[in-house]
Design a protein around this motif. Structure first.
Motif: not given
Length: 205
Positions: A83-99
């Motif tokens: 989280s210190a190195h990426i956009n905070e929104n990427t955390i949620y979008l990664a879930g969508c990407a895996a799905f």
């Protein structure tokens, strides 16, 4: 601008990794390792735990369920660690990407499962309460009605409600809505079968 471009590249790389992780089909891999029929060749032809359960392989179905959940959760947790190195929104979008990786896996000609277990893993990683409430809803509906598809559809609708109630309307809510409505869409044939009374119950061949 250079910093922003670098950030976009990092975020894109993370989302790509999340998609590739989601593309790993545990149903197909486990059955291949055990020398069994491909789950895409029988029953609902869905590479998921419920279809493997139809073959009577309860332990393999459990491993498939846990594997598909784990990859959804891992994609989100991976981003939380970074989280210190990426956009905070990427955390949620990664879930969508895996799905989406599970639904349309690049390793298996983009023919994947319906995403119930992977979605649950993502929701657990978003917040344990959201995941547990969704899982409990699935279990209650499945116990009383014995239809995995009906349980998944009802749990998906309630997941949207739970997220709005507990966390409000934000990007996480948007991702939950996207995942849930996509999941429901993937169950369109099951919905038709439910109305016709031809849907297979849990445990039936």
């Amino acid at each position: 601008m250079i910093v922003k471009d670098k950030q976009l590249k990092i975020d894109f790389f993370i989302l790509t990794m999340a998609y590739l992780l989601g593309s790993v089909s545990f149903a197909v891999l486990i059955t291949r390792i055990k020398g069994l029929d491909d789950p895409r060749s029988y029953g609902s032809k869905n590479p998921g735990a419920t279809n493997i359960l139809r073959s009577g392989r309860k332990l393999l179905a459990l491993f498939t369920l846990l594997g598909d959940m784990a990859k959804g959760a891992a994609a989100v947790y991976m981003c939380q660690l970074l989280s210190a190195h990426i956009n905070e929104n990427t955390i949620y979008l990664a879930g969508c990407a895996a799905f989406l990786g599970h639904l349309y896996p690049v390793f298996f000609q983009f023919k994947g499962g319906k995403g119930v277990a992977t979605a649950l893993g993502v929701f657990l990683a978003y917040h344990p309460i959201l995941g547990l409430a969704t899982a409990l809803t699935w279990l209650i509906v499945a116990y009383f009605f014995r239809y995995s598809s009906l349980a998944a559809i009802v749990a998906a609708l309630f997941a949207i409600f739970y997220n709005a109630l507990l966390f409000g309307v934000n990007l996480q809510f948007g991702c939950v809505v996207l995942i849930c409505f996509t999941l429901i869409y993937k169950h369109k044939k099951n919905i038709k079968n439910l109305f016709l009374g031809t849907e297979t119950k849990i445990g039936q061949q």
